[in-house]
Write a protein that holds these residues in place. Structure first.
Motif, PDB file in Angstrom:
ATOM      1  N   THR A 125       0.836  -1.203   0.000  1.00  0.00           N
ATOM      2  CA  THR A 125       0.000   0.000   0.000  1.00  0.00           C
ATOM      3  C   THR A 125       0.867   1.247   0.000  1.00  0.00           C
ATOM      4  N   THR A 182       1.014   5.313   0.530  1.00  0.00           N
ATOM      5  CA  THR A 182       0.301   6.384   1.224  1.00  0.00           C
ATOM      6  C   THR A 182       0.574   7.706   0.511  1.00  0.00           C
ATOM      7  N   ALA A 192      -2.062  -0.920  -3.673  1.00  0.00           N
ATOM      8  CA  ALA A 192      -3.161  -0.093  -3.178  1.00  0.00           C
ATOM      9  C   ALA A 192      -2.654   1.314  -2.880  1.00  0.00           C
ATOM     10  N   ILE A 193      -3.588   2.258  -2.864  1.00  0.00           N
ATOM     11  CA  ILE A 193      -3.270   3.636  -2.497  1.00  0.00           C
ATOM     12  C   ILE A 193      -4.232   4.065  -1.390  1.00  0.00           C
ATOM     13  N   GLU A 194      -3.683   4.662  -0.332  1.00  0.00           N
ATOM     14  CA  GLU A 194      -4.520   5.216   0.724  1.00  0.00           C
ATOM     15  C   GLU A 194      -4.087   6.652   1.012  1.00  0.00           C
ATOM     16  N   ARG A 195      -5.039   7.450   1.446  1.00  0.00           N
ATOM     17  CA  ARG A 195      -4.734   8.843   1.783  1.00  0.00           C
ATOM     18  C   ARG A 195      -4.119   8.912   3.173  1.00  0.00           C
ATOM     19  N   GLU A 197      -8.177   6.401  -4.023  1.00  0.00           N
ATOM     20  CA  GLU A 197      -8.034   5.048  -3.497  1.00  0.00           C
ATOM     21  C   GLU A 197      -8.641   3.987  -4.416  1.00  0.00           C
TER      22      GLU A 197
END
Length: 694
Positions: free
Chosen positions: A156, A158, A195-198, A353
């Motif tokens: 992931t 960020t 994955a990408i998360e804020r 996301e």
């Protein structure tokens, strides 16, 4: 020794206590299978470079028998990778030599047999289960290489709410590609992006190796433009850089710069074209690679190219792109696959996301205007095609954060996570549940369903029907084992009108049903919470003819079409979709549509089309075996015109074979009811207003 373990983050190998079972596990997803040997084995790490196709990791061991997972298919190739045969019911003997056995269980598996003779056969209902086996002439050291399907994010990233930081994250998404050559056009060589998360600051995990492909995409630092180029950046493994005041452009290390926004063409249209160009031409260049199958698109396109595709196989990506950019797009356009999904995101960080989930199937990404009041016409994709409008096209546009236009989809990010846990059934394993239809509707439902679902007759889904349920009954049904649930009662903003009151979606804690159908397309937002609680997708359609529409919809779903394709074929009143509309609940045969255009009363052009699915996604090739086809491989999703043109009598034979047919734009289920005269009447209607008479 028993218990040995080898592997990496993607795939691991271990032996059981007896030493005669080798367990293979997918470190990214949930896949696992077991191979059997006749003697205890000790696993030793081997180089993946021994294999002609990419593998994540490999081991070697010595055995005289290797029993492969039940129900696997096995293709045997020689030491140069040339196809020899696919193992069948009869034992097949192979003289001493080097061979690769390509096995297809839940993970791509290759068995390298160096300098040995062996027999390949299918065991039948023994203690190991039905499946393929390799029996060697003596104890032989074999090599086992496995590639994870990589259908989940490995890590992931960020990102803060900053377009330039998101551009850096998008630059790392190509780390999921197994190869940066033209072979990445195979979907099994494109892993799920990270994955990408804020978050508060940018963090790209060290495990992600940023590609170095000689390709850079430069653009201004806006959320909209970064989202728009993400599919192309992922596919090319491109570095995405931002700078204020520049126009978007593609930069190649060979020194060429290609503008991506031109007069009369938006950035979205340019990216869509370039991605389609690369996928198609890569699939032609790779004919000199791992699989040298004959190809419909190669035969049609290659003579019109300014280069000989196999000669580009070993060239660098930027050198290949230089050649690709010289090809007029109208030469390629008729052979480009129909893209299953275009997502329309909002120009803000809130949608970042969902980007990796959209790129996994290589969806296109467009961006809506900042003012949503601009309306659907301003946010829809630009259709850039000269294909005949009568060719079947089930593509959908998925809108983030808003009710979609009629015929389109509401994007719900939870649908992608739900799909990772879905088990695809055969049609006979599918359960269809229908509430709130009368006896006449049930008769029509069963009649149409049994007509649409082709032979064998024991491969039809199970249908159960009930009257309108109580709130408790509907709650249990939504959490039950049905693959498709239709609620025929009234739906309001408050929820589902049951016999004892209204069931609000907020009262449903768990949804195990894959697809939900309701009558009343204006109530589509009622389905969103059901997807957020576990469903994959839903459809809301007008109740003008519920029995026929639901029957057709269920029939096409049982024939392995996705919800989007089933709706395009069977729902004739306005409808809206929710969730992942490319979801299919059944896996059994290829979802095939035969498109027909009459050029004379007794002469017809015929296209053979197969819908891209999660098993045959963009870049896959398929081989039709039907007698009327050319029996040449073609790209999934690309209509392949058959030659020569067929007569009316020949066309009626196609109908009798049980295909879904679109005749001059009108859908005919696989009913076999079309006669030669019906075809001629349709031809007359479509040809310059010719009179409809015998």
């Amino acid at each position: 020794m028993p218990g040995d373990s080898e592997g990496n983050a993607f795939v691991s190998f271990s032996t059981t206590a007896t030493g005669t079972e080798i367990r293979v596990r997918d470190g990214v997803g949930t896949h696992e299978y077991t191979l059997q040997t006749d003697v205890p084995v000790s696993l030793e790490r081997a180089s993946p470079d021994r294999f002609i196709s990419p593998v994540d990791t490999a081991v070697s061991f010595t055995t005289s028998e290797l029993h492969l997972p039940p129900d696997s298919s096995v293709v045997v190739r020689d030491g140069h990778g040339e196809h020899l045969c696919q193992l069948g019911p009869e034992p097949r003997e192979f003289v001493r030599g080097t061979y690769y056995a390509e096995v297809s269980p839940s993970m791509k598996t290759y068995v390298l047999v160096p300098d040995s003779a062996f027999t390949g056969y299918y065991r039948d209902y023994d203690e190991l289960g039905t499946g393929p086996s390799l029996e060697f002439e003596s104890e032989t050291r074999v090599f086992l290489g496995v590639r994870s399907p990589h259908d989940r994010p490995q890590a992931t990233i960020t990102v803060p709410d900053d377009p330039s930081a998101i551009a850096t994250a998008v630059s790392a998404l190509g780390s999921a590609l197994k190869e940066y050559s033209c072979e990445r056009s195979w979907p099994t060589l494109r892993g799920h992006p990270p994955a990408i998360e804020r978050g508060g600051e940018l963090h790209v995990p060290d495990v992600l190796e940023k590609p170095d492909t000689g390709v850079t995409i430069a653009l201004p630092p806006t959320y909209a433009d970064v989202y728009r180029v993400a599919p192309l950046a992922y596919y090319l493994g491109a570095d995405v850089v931002t700078a204020a005041g520049i126009d978007p452009e593609l930069r190649l290390d060979v020194g060429h710069t290609e503008p991506l926004r031109r007069p009369g063409r938006t950035l979205e249209a340019s990216v869509d074209r370039l991605l389609a160009r690369c996928l198609l031409l890569d699939s032609l260049v790779r004919i000199d690679g791992y699989y040298s199958f004959t190809r419909y698109e190669y035969d049609e396109v290659a003579p019109h190219l300014p280069f000989y595709p196999p000669e580009l196989y070993g060239e660098s990506l930027d050198a290949q792109l230089m050649e690709y950019l010289e090809v007029p797009f109208d030469v390629l356009e008729p052979y480009v696959p129909q893209w299953p999904t275009t997502a329309v995101l909002r120009p803000d960080p809130g949608d970042v996301e969902v980007v990796p989930s959209l790129l996994d199937p290589l969806s296109r990404i467009h961006v809506a205007p900042a003012d949503e009041s601009a309306g659907a016409s301003a946010t829809g994709p630009e259709h850039d095609s000269n294909l005949d409008s009568r060719l079947f096209d089930p593509t959908v546009t998925a809108y983030a954060g808003r009710t979609p236009p009629v015929g389109e989809t509401r994007l719900v990010p939870a649908a992608f996570e739900n799909a990772r846990h879905q088990k695809r059934n055969t049609p006979s394993e599918c359960h269809l549940q229908c509430f709130g239809v009368d006896a006449a509707a049930v008769d029509a439902f069963e009649r149409i369903r049994d007509t649409v679902v082709a032979s064998p007759p024991d491969e039809t889904p199970t249908l159960t029907t009930e009257g309108l349920p109580t709130r408790a009954r509907l709650r249990r049904a939504l959490a039950g084992d049905a693959d498709f649930l239709h609620f025929g009662g009234r739906v309001t903003d408050a929820g589902f009108a049951c016999t004892d009151g209204v069931l609000s979606p907020s009262e449903v804690d768990e949804v195990a049903v894959s697809l939900v159908s309701i009558a009343g397309q204006r109530d589509v937002e009622t389905l969103v919470p059901l997807v957020e609680r576990g469903a994959l997708a839903g459809i809301a359609h007008e109740p003008a003819s519920p029995a026929e529409q639901v029957g057709l919809l269920a029939g096409y779903l049982g024939q392995t079409f996705s919800l989007a394709a089933a709706a395009a074929l069977g729902v004739r009143t306005p409808y809206r979709l929710v969730g992942d509309a490319t979801t299919a609940i059944a896996a059994w045969q290829l979802p095939i549509v035969i498109d027909v255009e009459s050029v004379a009363v007794d002469t017809h052009r015929v296209w053979y089309w197969t819908e891209p699915t999660d098993e045959t996604s963009l870049g896959s090739i398929l081989l039709p075996t039907e007698e009327f086809t050319q029996q040449t491989h073609s790209l999934a999703g690309a209509p392949a015109e058959q030659s020569p043109r067929v007569s009316t009598d020949e066309l009626v034979e196609v109908f009798e074979a049980g295909f879904v047919v679109r005749l001059n734009g009108e859908v005919y289920p696989t009913s076999g009811d079309l006669t030669a005269e019906t075809v001629r009447r349709s031809a007359r209607r479509s040809l310059d207003g010719a009179p409809d008479q015998p």
